[in-house]
Design a protein around this motif. Structure first.
Motif, PDB file in Angstrom:
ATOM      1  N   ALA A   1      -4.392  -0.519   7.671  1.00 67.11           N
ATOM      2  CA  ALA A   1      -4.245   0.313   6.458  1.00 67.11           C
ATOM      3  C   ALA A   1      -3.747   1.713   6.820  1.00 67.11           C
ATOM      4  CB  ALA A   1      -5.566   0.391   5.705  1.00 67.11           C
TER       5      ALA A   1
ATOM      6  N   GLY B   1       0.775  -1.237   0.000  1.00 65.19           N
ATOM      7  CA  GLY B   1       0.000   0.000   0.000  1.00 65.19           C
ATOM      8  C   GLY B   1       0.806   1.285   0.000  1.00 65.19           C
ATOM      9  N   GLY B   2       2.094   1.231  -0.241  1.00 64.97           N
ATOM     10  CA  GLY B   2       2.877   2.460  -0.345  1.00 64.97           C
ATOM     11  C   GLY B   2       3.959   2.580   0.713  1.00 64.97           C
TER      12      GLY B   2
ATOM     13  N   SER C   1      -0.268   2.181   4.977  1.00 64.74           N
ATOM     14  CA  SER C   1      -0.540   2.815   3.684  1.00 64.74           C
ATOM     15  C   SER C   1      -0.922   4.293   3.835  1.00 64.74           C
ATOM     16  CB  SER C   1      -1.653   2.056   2.964  1.00 64.74           C
ATOM     17  OG  SER C   1      -2.074   2.759   1.819  1.00 64.74           O
TER      18      SER C   1
ATOM     19  N   MET D   1      -3.963  -5.175  -2.213  1.00 65.78           N
ATOM     20  CA  MET D   1      -2.905  -4.269  -1.735  1.00 65.78           C
ATOM     21  C   MET D   1      -1.940  -3.928  -2.865  1.00 65.78           C
ATOM     22  SD  MET D   1      -3.907  -3.720   1.273  1.00 65.78           S
ATOM     23  CE  MET D   1      -2.565  -2.614   1.673  1.00 65.78           C
TER      24      MET D   1
ATOM     25  N   HIS E   1       1.196   7.964   2.699  1.00 68.31           N
ATOM     26  CA  HIS E   1       0.735   8.966   1.740  1.00 68.31           C
ATOM     27  C   HIS E   1       0.740  10.362   2.365  1.00 68.31           C
ATOM     28  CE1 HIS E   1      -0.375   5.410  -0.527  1.00 68.31           C
ATOM     29  NE2 HIS E   1      -0.450   6.180  -1.587  1.00 68.31           N
TER      30      HIS E   1
ATOM     31  N   SER F   1      -9.859   1.245  -0.138  1.00 68.70           N
ATOM     32  CA  SER F   1      -8.773   1.272   0.850  1.00 68.70           C
ATOM     33  C   SER F   1      -9.271   1.407   2.281  1.00 68.70           C
ATOM     34  CB  SER F   1      -7.833   2.441   0.558  1.00 68.70           C
ATOM     35  OG  SER F   1      -7.154   2.213  -0.638  1.00 68.70           O
TER      36      SER F   1
END
Lengths: 283, 283
Positions: free
Chosen positions: B180, A214-215, B184, B120, B188, B96
């Motif tokens: 998450a 997921g990054g 993730s 994912m 971000h 997500s």
């Protein structure tokens, strides 16, 4: 082509320089020096260097001396190396900070032998085993205060970097350290802090591993970097790093406030502003 | 193999799903639906979908309906799609966040038709033109509340994801959203905030571009992501995101304090702790 290059510090950068020198046939012989006996022995057994010598012996034999050690040590070692060289020998460094080093040797009688340089390449790995082929290709190499280096010393060093596929960017040491704080040092701090955040909050290691698509991987990659290299960088560049770190915390608080207030407009505006980075760093 | 798959939202995820379905020969026909006419037309001209239909028409024809739209819209659209399906049709989403969605349709008479899933995978790019082949291969796909999905609906969806090279991880929706946020969503936010930091502090765009080899690119990559997708995620997952964001600001302040105090021991300890991420995410 140099007859003998002496590399002081045979880790990721020094080792990758050794590989590049061999591949491009830019050195007949490569000598390794430094305080880290294990690193030197490993570099020797990997064939990165031909011989391990003391600093004095290594400098005596070299046409070109490359200093690739943590920045706090580089300040003293560069001065010591300059004490040893004759007028023709060239000394260059690879450190991520430049102002303290340049100031420390500003009045050295052999200042003109020295090229203050910073090849803009690195990975999160360290040590001779992390050295790779093609490391510097396509990257910028900053050279600070080129006017303080002798013409021949500068030309030969620029030519070396060019032959490794780098292009030269000139900057004064003060500006270099500001820019380096913005585009490199802060990235490492955010990545270290992100790893600590997730390690603190996410007790289920399996979940980190499973969901990392997921990054997380790309933003946390730099958190694997070597503390022995980075602590001196952050401390030497304290003022600039704190300046940009304060701004970063401020920017995170902007996100926090927008989310707390469920302000979709403000939140989107923050991200739209961030999207402008696309124009500067296209994919 | 499905006769007809209808994809609602033909952007990065929906488009990449379409490519995967074709390549693996898992759908004879792919229909595109959604509110974004430009995205649909582009998906059609790229050959990702065979036909554009209204939601009602698209759902009526489909064996399998895949919802890949921003998470705030997914809450309403999923309920609407479930209103339209018969007992055999399968509906899955790719969002997500999972808790709000699962709660919104918890009591729907067609809840058993629905698979709450989160593959994912993603990139910083968006839109049909960003869709790629092999997108999901090797990644985890979270399926939440599998016990609430009909056995056949679940098996067929798991089989689909398996055939795309994904392995299934089961989690309840609440836990999914916590994980998450950690692995993730926070990545971000830090990346968006880092871009804003550098855009604010670094007025010389050329310097950003030239010096980006120093680690900036990887940490700032996610800052190119689409605000229309991410604002709803942060707001839907507000509580967990704020929790981890507060911890992250705290961790950055730890770095700030150590640097301010020039406390090399504390600074190194922070980085050594972060280095533990190596054991969880090896290179």
């Amino acid at each position: 082509m140099f007859n003998t290059v002496t590399i002081i510090g045979t880790g990721l950068i020094g080792g990758s320089m050794a590989i590049a020198l061999r591949e491009k046939k830019l050195a007949k012989k490569i000598i390794g020096c430094g305080n880290d006996e294990e690193s030197l022995q490993q570099a020797l057994s990997l064939g990165l260097i031909d011989e391990i010598l003391t600093l004095e012996e290594g400098v005596a034999q070299a046409d070109f001396i490359y200093i690739a050690i943590p920045v706090h040590a580089a300040v003293h070692v560069t001065a010591k190396v300059l004490d040893l060289v004759n007028d023709a020998q060239i000394v260059a460094d690879a450190g991520s900070t430049k102002e303290k080093l340049c100031r420390a040797i500003a009045d050295h009688s052999k200042r003109k032998n020295f090229v203050a340089s910073h090849p803009m390449w690195g990975t999160e790995h360290s040590g001779p085993a992390a050295a790779v082929s093609g490391a510097f290709t396509g990257r910028a190499c900053v050279i600070c205060e080129p006017e303080r280096t002798g013409e021949n010393h500068l030309l030969q060093t620029e030519s070396l970097y060019n032959q490794l596929g780098m292009h030269i960017v000139n900057m004064n040491a003060h500006d270099h350290d500001i820019h380096a704080a913005y585009v490199s040092h802060i990235s490492h701090i955010t990545s270290f802090a992100l790893a600590n955040t997730v390690l603190e909050k996410e007790r289920e290691r399996e979940a980190i591993f499973e969901l990392a698509g997921g990054g997380f991987e790309s933003t946390v990659r730099l958190a694997k970097s070597n503390p022995d290299m980075w602590a001196p960088i952050f401390l030497q560049n304290k003022e600039n790093v704190l300046d940009v770190l304060n701004e970063h915390i401020h920017q995170l608080i902007n996100f926090k406030t927008a989310i707390e207030e469920e302000n979709n407009t403000a939140l989107s505006a923050l991200m739209q502003n961030a999207n402008r980075i696309k124009r500067i760093l296209p994919s």
